[in-house]
Design an enzyme around this catalytic site. Structure first.
Site, mmCIF file in Angstrom:
data_model
loop_
_atom_site.group_PDB
_atom_site.id
_atom_site.type_symbol
_atom_site.label_atom_id
_atom_site.label_comp_id
_atom_site.label_asym_id
_atom_site.label_seq_id
_atom_site.Cartn_x
_atom_site.Cartn_y
_atom_site.Cartn_z
ATOM 1 N N GLU A 61 -9.210 6.632 6.362
ATOM 2 C CA GLU A 61 -8.297 6.876 7.476
ATOM 3 C C GLU A 61 -7.216 7.921 7.192
ATOM 4 O OE1 GLU A 61 -6.832 3.330 9.287
ATOM 5 O OE2 GLU A 61 -8.820 2.424 9.473
ATOM 6 N N VAL A 62 -6.995 8.260 5.928
ATOM 7 C CA VAL A 62 -5.956 9.226 5.572
ATOM 8 C C VAL A 62 -6.576 10.308 4.691
ATOM 9 C CG1 VAL A 62 -3.673 9.561 4.537
ATOM 10 C CG2 VAL A 62 -4.227 7.392 5.659
#
Length: 300
Positions: free
Chosen positions: A147-148
């Protein structure tokens, strides 16, 4: 003795072929991310649904969050043991199990994709560690939930794409899914353009769109259907979380069908939160998939 042999053969066939009457209906359920002592046996599984438990999460990091160059370890709830997976598969031949990669954080440590200095080494390590994890936990598949990302990411698409391709080609897994969300949809759309052939479902996190009305949900779904294959894109719901809440979600599902989308699956995050409400959304989602007779109402 003959009847006993026939019974054994019937059970073996069920275990071998899984759900033969699911008609393409799939339920995805994330489980184990919060550390709560959630159990597979508590979750309602309809025998006519292709039910996927997504173990959350397998992480390429040590307990402090330091990257391990592709060596994944399980960090889901300790109640979700290999024996529990095996028992659930015996009780529910239509159940499959996936390990989700990464997630948002490990404790207070935010997890980020890092550009491996040697992508080939990372892929080799990831393949070996996930093959071992799949054997230990009787896994059927992998879900990708990074997600990052760093601003200068140059390796995610290649590393993850090649990893999934090898895991499938060598028979380690049969199912692969991805879990994009609003802020990084473009990155996963790029990934899907290159490796969509090995992706079976897109568990898009529609709750990150923060829409509250069925009409807004339908618009968000239509937008993401242009980025990803609409037939692989699953509507999703977060229990007690962001986005649309309550029975408005099921109004949104009906509206999707009224607008010409086939709702053949649902993703729910997560079983950990649903334990407190008797798994209402899991029960109703499966009932919708199996029994819905859409009543198109312009007021939705």
């Amino acid at each position: 003795m003959v009847s006993i042999k026939l019974l054994h053969l019937s059970l073996a066939a069920a275990l071998l072929f899984g759900c033969q009457s699911c008609d393409g209906k799939v339920m995805m359920e994330y489980i184990g991310a919060t550390g709560k002592p959630v159990r597979f046996s508590d979750v309602p599984v309809d025998p006519n649904i292709d039910f996927h438990f997504i173990l959350s999460f397998a992480i390429d990091a040590d307990p402090s969050g330091a990257p391990q160059n592709g060596v994944f370890s399980p960090y889901w709830a300790s109640t979700l043991t290999p024996a529990a997976v095996r028992a659930t598969k015996a009780d529910h031949p239509n159940a499959k199990f996936l390990a989700s990669l990464s997630g948002w954080s490990l404790g207070d440590k935010v997890l980020r994709w890092y550009n491996p200095t040697d992508p080939s080494s990372w892929i080799s390590n990831a393949f070996a560690s996930l093959k071992s994890l799949a054997a230990e936990y009787h896994l059927d598949g992998i879900d990708v939930d990074y997600e990052v990302f760093p601003k200068n990411d140059t390796t995610f698409t290649y590393c993850i794409g090649e990893l999934l391709t090898q895991l499938k080609e060598r028979g380690v897994i049969t199912v692969a899914t991805i879990a994009p969300y609003h802020d990084i949809a473009w990155r996963y759309a790029e990934f899907f353009r290159r490796y969509g052939g090995v992706i079976d479902y897109v568990n898009y996190q529609f709750y990150t769109e923060r829409v509250s009305r069925p009409s807004e949900y339908q618009e968000a779904f239509a937008l993401r259907a242009k980025q990803f294959d609409a037939t692989k894109l699953l509507p999703s719901y977060e229990v007690n979380g962001w986005g649309i809440q309550g029975d408005a979600f099921f109004d949104a599902l009906r509206l999707l069908e009224c607008k010409g989308f086939e709702v053949n699956g649902v993703m729910v995050f997560s079983a950990d939160a649903s334990a407190s409400n008797g798994y209402y959304y899991e029960r109703k989602s499966q009932a919708f998939l199996l029994h819905n007779s859409t009543n198109c109402d312009v007021r939705l």
